[in-house]
Write a protein that holds these residues in place. Structure first.
Motif, PDB file in Angstrom:
ATOM      1  N   LYS A 102       4.505  -0.761  -4.502  1.00  0.00           N
ATOM      2  CA  LYS A 102       4.417  -2.222  -4.437  1.00  0.00           C
ATOM      3  C   LYS A 102       5.380  -2.783  -3.393  1.00  0.00           C
ATOM      4  CE  LYS A 102       1.790  -3.198  -8.244  1.00  0.00           C
ATOM      5  NZ  LYS A 102       1.338  -1.824  -8.472  1.00  0.00           N
ATOM      6  N   GLN A 112      -3.884   0.871   2.018  1.00  0.00           N
ATOM      7  CA  GLN A 112      -4.705   1.825   1.260  1.00  0.00           C
ATOM      8  C   GLN A 112      -3.815   2.908   0.637  1.00  0.00           C
ATOM      9  OE1 GLN A 112      -7.839   3.545   3.777  1.00  0.00           O
ATOM     10  NE2 GLN A 112      -7.967   1.611   4.845  1.00  0.00           N
ATOM     11  N   LYS A 170      -1.597   1.564  -2.198  1.00  0.00           N
ATOM     12  CA  LYS A 170      -2.364   1.310  -3.414  1.00  0.00           C
ATOM     13  C   LYS A 170      -2.587   2.626  -4.165  1.00  0.00           C
ATOM     14  CE  LYS A 170      -6.492  -0.999  -5.062  1.00  0.00           C
ATOM     15  NZ  LYS A 170      -7.864  -1.367  -4.720  1.00  0.00           N
TER      16      LYS A 170
END
Lengths: 187, 428
Positions: free
Chosen positions: B296, B288, B291
């Protein structure tokens, strides 16, 4: 049993500078303490530390999980199975965490395998008297979740292997606690 | 949601026992340090606070949060208590973030504390174990070190992790803390020291496990406008994540790995997940936060990590949950040296040092773990690291990382029941 002591052992120095007495919670009742004339000196006063007992008897209900404990008292290990998705719980719950539907009570096999284990040499105060004791999570064929229990009949962690077969045993005089069942090596 | 910055932090020195101070006084020490670091901030500019402490049993005082709040002089402004086991401090930090992100407050104080010395250690272990199911788990031998020992024995079985790899975490964190004046245990150790210390719950020894502490920590969080008014070097909170899992570890599923952006399904063909070897809540919280922060490839995009190393084993398990390495590679990750500080001599032969320093402060194992303060302590140490002010606050620059633009803090409860991850970045 007294240790055998020979002359060589007596002559060897056996000094342990790290030796320390255990703290204990007993003490003397104090009714008065010294007090300075100068109030400015109070900032350097040592803290007063008192003993504060706390004891509660709860009226604790096992609620919907009560049949599990009734089962132990009757030498049955009970789990639950979801009526909808058939997910089977070794530690019972009345509602399936996967689909939310109500589960039904099922009898678990009384033989399983060690999923993981430990030997506790220390513990919470309540269990210090039991140390060392062995904790295992048991896995059962056809059951999706595990069950936490004590294993007896082994000496140390070297006697416990993941995957080894173990068998349930029950206390004759039920305490209505999850420890009414315990496991031993299947032999 | 609007951007949120951290503008200041403070920590009371964590100690085995602070009989000289009540919890209010310890919070006041952390708060005063925090205020002293941002002279432009006046108490009247604080819109409210969130407070955290884990255990009513340790405190033996309900509504202790308001007692700290009134001691700080922050009444009648908003305050509430946040609690979630070991992750209490991390949840409090995020509650502060929510207060500012939502627009409810422009300046929010997040504070936390614990007073664990008020009972003997073994009674303390009992209190902590009450944070496991009291019908099914606690009566069997409730002891968190026992629970973590079972989890790592399964990790060892699945992945071949070794006790020496675990001991390396202890050597690392104690050695880092050697240069952190706030730490409770500042020691140079060897792998043998860790293995030769008392066995607590096989295979965890005394030096694989964090200690109990008294202490407090405080953070000031602010909106963008306020942050730049208060300090030239605010740290932006760019990602938050909170994960959960079943209270009883016996109930954890054996399914498929939740994949991080840098992983693929074929990495984990035969792995049943999370079982009791991994923390699904940690993975969920991490993903979470990644993101939200646009991360990445965490190991390449994060400069350092302050994570919840209540056990050396859980530090290794957490490398994997946070996708710093693949599941199963956590032991190798520490053995190769990746989470060590590049500039510190640990007395160990390490192939690659400093890929991503983990617990530069010394973590819980060495700094101590006054539960309600711990997650906030991590935020404070990470904040100083990113600001580049370690020398100012520690009195020496030994632990200052050259590159510390983006850090991750991780707070963890139960057997992986609540986990928070927050990403902090240079905001100026």
């Amino acid at each position: 049993m007294a240790k055998k002591i020979d002359a060589k052992t007596i002559n060897a120095p056996r000094h342990n500078p790290a030796a320390k007495l255990d703290e204990i919670m007993t003490g003397t009742t104090v009714f008065n303490i010294p007090f300075p004339k100068d109030l400015n000196a109070l900032k350097t006063m040592s803290p007063i530390i008192i003993k504060h007992p706390y004891y509660v008897e709860y009226i604790h209900s096992y609620g919907q999980d009560s049949p599990f404990f009734a089962g132990l008292a009757n030498k049955k290990l009970l789990g639950t199975r979801c009526g909808k998705c058939s997910y089977t719980y070794a530690t019972p719950r009345l509602h399936c965490t996967k689909c939310g539907k109500e589960t039904k009570w099922v009898e678990l096999p009384q033989e399983g395998r060690v999923h993981t284990f430990t030997t506790c040499y220390f513990g919470s105060e309540e269990f210090l008297k039991d140390t060392p004791f062995h904790l295992v999570l048991v896995e059962f064929d056809g059951v999706d979740t595990l069950f936490l229990t004590r294993l007896i009949g082994v000496e140390g962690p070297e006697d416990i292997k993941i995957g080894m077969k173990i068998r349930a045993k029950f206390r004759r005089n039920s305490q209505l606690k999850p420890t009414d069942v315990y496991f031993v090596p299947a032999g | 949601m609007r951007p949120v910055y951290m503008v200041s932090g403070g920590v009371s020195k964590f100690e085995k026992a602070r009989p000289d101070a009540t919890f209010q006084k310890m919070v006041k020490e952390a708060f005063d340090y925090t205020m002293g670091d941002v002279p432009r901030l006046k108490p009247s500019m604080i819109d409210g606070s969130v407070g955290s402490y884990f255990s009513d049993h340790f405190t033996r005082q309900l509504m202790a949060g308001i007692m700290a709040t009134d001691y700080l002089g922050l009444c009648p402004k908003p305050n509430k208590r946040v609690e979630g086991g070991g992750a209490t401090g991390g949840l409090c930090f995020q509650a502060g973030w929510e207060s500012v992100a939502s627009g409810r407050m422009d300046v929010c104080l997040a504070f936390g504390f614990e007073t664990m010395s008020h009972v003997q250690t073994w009674k303390g272990n009992e209190f902590i174990a009450l944070a496991s199911d009291v019908n099914f788990d606690y009566p069997v031998g409730g002891f968190y070190s026992g629970y973590y020992a079972m989890m790592v024995n399964r990790h060892i079985h699945e992945f071949g992790t070794t006790v020496e790899q675990m001991a390396m975490v202890s050597v690392k964190n104690h050695m880092n803390a050697y240069n952190n004046p706030y730490a409770q245990k500042r020691k140079r150790l060897t792998i043998q020291d860790v293995r030769n210390s008392a066995m607590v719950a096989y295979p965890l020894t005394l030096l694989d496990i964090c200690v109990m502490s008294d202490g407090a920590a405080a953070c000031i969080l602010a909106s963008e406008d306020m942050a730049f008014k208060l300090t030239d070097r605010p740290v932006k909170i760019t990602g938050v994540g909170t994960g959960t899992d079943m209270m009883r570890m016996a109930d954890r599923p054996h399914g498929e790995v939740i994949l991080a952006p840098n992983e693929k399904k074929s990495d984990y063909r035969n792995l049943k997940y999370p079982g009791v070897h991994s923390f699904r809540a940690g993975r969920s919280a991490g993903l979470q936060a990644y993101k939200m922060a646009g991360i990445k490839d965490p190991i390449k995009e994060i400069d350092f990590v302050e994570l919840h190393d209540a056990y050396t084993s859980s530090e290794i398990q957490t490398y994997e949950d946070l996708a710093l390495c693949k599941y199963g590679d956590g032991g190798k990750f520490v053995e190769e040296g990746h989470p060590f500080m590049p500039q510190i001599d640990y007395g160990l032969k390490l192939k690659t040092k400093g890929t991503i320093p983990v617990n530069p402060s010394g973590g819980l194992i060495a700094c101590g773990h006054p539960v309600g303060a711990t997650g906030l302590m991590q935020a404070v140490f990470a904040f100083w690291q990113i600001q580049g002010t370690i020398k100012k606050h520690y009195g020496s620059a030994e632990l200052q990382l050259k590159k510390a633009n983006r850090g991750l803090i991780h707070s963890h409860a139960g057997t992986g029941t609540y986990v928070t991850v927050s990403i902090m970045e240079r905001g100026w």
